[in-house]
Design a protein around this motif. Structure first.
Motif, mmCIF file in Angstrom:
data_model
loop_
_atom_site.group_PDB
_atom_site.id
_atom_site.type_symbol
_atom_site.label_atom_id
_atom_site.label_comp_id
_atom_site.label_asym_id
_atom_site.label_seq_id
_atom_site.Cartn_x
_atom_site.Cartn_y
_atom_site.Cartn_z
ATOM 1 N N ASN A 134 0.875 -1.166 0.000
ATOM 2 C CA ASN A 134 0.000 0.000 0.000
ATOM 3 C C ASN A 134 0.916 1.220 0.000
ATOM 4 N N LYS A 135 0.420 2.378 0.327
ATOM 5 C CA LYS A 135 1.233 3.588 0.161
ATOM 6 C C LYS A 135 2.361 3.713 1.186
ATOM 7 N N THR A 136 2.351 2.876 2.234
ATOM 8 C CA THR A 136 3.411 2.972 3.238
ATOM 9 C C THR A 136 4.233 1.702 3.419
ATOM 10 N N ASP A 137 3.692 0.558 3.058
ATOM 11 C CA ASP A 137 4.382 -0.700 3.375
ATOM 12 C C ASP A 137 4.428 -1.641 2.177
ATOM 13 N N ASN A 138 5.363 -2.591 2.259
ATOM 14 C CA ASN A 138 5.581 -3.499 1.134
ATOM 15 C C ASN A 138 6.136 -4.825 1.638
ATOM 16 N N THR A 139 5.695 -5.916 1.004
ATOM 17 C CA THR A 139 6.309 -7.218 1.252
ATOM 18 C C THR A 139 6.068 -8.089 0.026
ATOM 19 N N ASP A 145 -5.883 -0.452 3.156
ATOM 20 C CA ASP A 145 -5.914 -0.878 1.755
ATOM 21 C C ASP A 145 -4.706 -1.747 1.416
ATOM 22 N N ILE A 146 -4.902 -2.679 0.475
ATOM 23 C CA ILE A 146 -3.832 -3.573 0.026
ATOM 24 C C ILE A 146 -3.930 -3.744 -1.489
ATOM 25 N N THR A 147 -2.789 -3.680 -2.149
ATOM 26 C CA THR A 147 -2.707 -3.976 -3.581
ATOM 27 C C THR A 147 -1.802 -5.187 -3.765
ATOM 28 N N ILE A 148 -2.285 -6.161 -4.530
ATOM 29 C CA ILE A 148 -1.500 -7.364 -4.823
ATOM 30 C C ILE A 148 -1.209 -7.370 -6.321
ATOM 31 N N SER A 149 0.058 -7.396 -6.664
ATOM 32 C CA SER A 149 0.425 -7.319 -8.081
ATOM 33 C C SER A 149 1.506 -8.328 -8.429
ATOM 34 N N TYR A 150 1.496 -8.727 -9.680
ATOM 35 C CA TYR A 150 2.473 -9.691 -10.191
ATOM 36 C C TYR A 150 2.465 -9.541 -11.715
ATOM 37 N N ILE A 195 4.816 6.468 -5.836
ATOM 38 C CA ILE A 195 3.978 7.438 -6.541
ATOM 39 C C ILE A 195 4.233 8.858 -6.061
ATOM 40 N N GLN A 196 4.406 9.037 -4.751
ATOM 41 C CA GLN A 196 4.601 10.382 -4.205
ATOM 42 C C GLN A 196 5.935 10.978 -4.635
ATOM 43 N N LYS A 197 6.987 10.171 -4.624
ATOM 44 C CA LYS A 197 8.308 10.648 -5.032
ATOM 45 C C LYS A 197 8.490 10.622 -6.548
ATOM 46 N N ASN A 198 7.652 9.833 -7.229
ATOM 47 C CA ASN A 198 7.787 9.621 -8.664
ATOM 48 C C ASN A 198 9.167 9.048 -9.007
ATOM 49 N N LYS A 199 9.624 8.123 -8.159
ATOM 50 C CA LYS A 199 10.923 7.485 -8.336
ATOM 51 C C LYS A 199 10.776 5.972 -8.197
ATOM 52 N N TYR A 200 11.651 5.246 -8.890
ATOM 53 C CA TYR A 200 11.688 3.794 -8.788
ATOM 54 C C TYR A 200 12.737 3.381 -7.753
#
Length: 394
Positions: free
Chosen positions: A45-50, A66-71, A293-298
């Motif tokens: 989500n916008k603050t965490d990742n695993t 909120d949670i987003t699951i992507s692959y 998204i906020q930093k617009n950086k990878y």
């Protein structure tokens, strides 16, 4: 009037308490058609990742609901902690690709644009991240050592530029857990790399176009172009021998890079260490990038390094495999990094007190079935100290 005001205060207190509460969920992600576990699926989500482990399992903590699951190659799932708790398993649906829609082009000019874009979309200024790192050592395909590290890292840049000729790091280990099971006097000490060495590998994304042959192949996701590469036979000194890029078409950003080195090591000599000699036999690298998204950086979402080698002791040859899984659990943080471990020191030499309470609230790779079996065997062999040396705090 006072009663109404009191009700408002109570409601606001409940809302603020809910916002500050850390939510937790665990589950398994599999392919909806083949029913196979999906390793390295991204949960964020916008603050965490695993990410998921090789059994498709994940453990996720966050204060955001909120949670987003992507692959890559699968339909993205947008859900919540509440919804995930209702499911025993999460099924991801592979993209339906019409082969007629895929256009294969000459990738060389496109790659040059992508390389130029590195200076714009990757962080070249100092930044901090939270991370989880799992180091695993196997002998003859059996686990003999595992180490999990949770911490914070500062970097002056992701990739060096003209004004910066060296990548510098500051490493703070928050907690670690490790265990090693060794047959007494029968195994030499195997050194883990330093954090600096690992991160230099994980920043190796640009290959010189003149030294490789690039070929575009169909991708199972229309958002990306997949470009495979092999080393040009005339350039024998190049380390990466073959691999691929997965590149976002619109942003000209590298989503994945993978390569392997095998042939280079075939004729390399052994190096000696005491009564043993060691030789690297292969190396595999995989890096997946996420976008803030906020930093617009990878940034590096997760990465994987596998190093295969053989050791000869008393004329007995043994095959080893060391793997390193890195997950960025929170990117571009404002947390201060209090350096407490040298970034150029063997990671297994780190010794910090183990806290079970700490690990019960951290984003991390869950223990795989294989690891659970290994830890069980360590417990069983604790009574056989004449045969085995057990180091650790897991």
């Amino acid at each position: 009037m006072l009663i109404k005001y009191s009700k408002i205060v109570i409601v606001l207190f409940i809302i603020n308490t809910a916002k500050g509460q850390t939510l937790k969920t665990k589950n398994t992600i599999i392919d909806s058609k083949t029913k196979t576990p999906l390793e390295y699926a991204n949960i964020s989500n916008k603050t965490d990742n695993t990410i998921t482990n090789k059994d498709g399992q994940f453990l996720f903590f966050s204060k955001e609901k909120d949670i987003t699951i992507s692959y890559v190659g699968y339909e993205t799932i947008h859900t919540t902690f509440e919804e995930i708790e209702k499911k025993d398993t999460i099924f991801m649906i592979a993209n339906a690709i019409n082969l007629d829609e895929i256009t294969v082009n000459n990738p060389t000019s496109f790659l040059k644009e992508v390389y130029k874009n590195v200076w714009k979309i990757y962080p070249l200024e100092p930044y901090n991240e939270d991370f989880f790192l799992r180091c695993l050592l196997k002998k003859e395909d059996k686990i003999v050592r595992v180490q999990d590290i949770s911490g914070k890292i500062w970097r002056n840049t992701f990739y060096p530029k003209k004004s910066i000729d060296e990548i510098k790091y500051g490493l703070e280990i928050l907690n670690l857990r490790k265990v090693e099971l060794s047959e007494r006097n029968k195994i030499p000490y195997i050194q883990f790399p330093s954090y600096k060495t690992l991160f230099l590998w994980f920043s190796a994304i640009i290959l010189k176009p003149k030294e490789y042959v690039f070929t575009e192949v169909p991708s199972n996701d229309l958002q990306y172009r997949k470009i495979e590469f092999v080393k040009n036979d005339e350039n024998k000194d190049c380390l990466p021998e073959k691999g691929y890029y997965l590149i976002d078409k619109n942003e000209k950003a590298i989503k994945e890079v993978a390569y392997e080195i095998v042939e280079y090591y075939k004729n390399s000599p052994y190096s000696r260490g005491g009564s043993s000699k060691l030789k690297t036999t292969g190396l595999t690298l995989f890096i997946m990038f996420n976008k803030d998204i906020q930093k617009n950086k990878y940034y590096i979402g997760n990465s994987y390094l596998k190093n295969s080698f053989e050791i000869v002791t008393d004329q007995v040859k043994s095959n080893y495999e060391a793997t390193y899984d890195l997950v960025t659990t929170n990117s571009f943080t404002n947390k201060i990094v209090k350096k407490n471990f040298p970034e150029n020191k063997d990671l297994f030499k780190a010794n910090f007190s183990y806290s079970e309470e700490f690990w019960s609230s951290q984003n991390q790779l869950p223990l795989t079935n294989e690891l659970k079996q290994f830890l069980k065997s360590v417990v069983e062999k604790k009574n056989k100290t004449k045969e085995y040396v057990i180091i650790g705090n897991f």
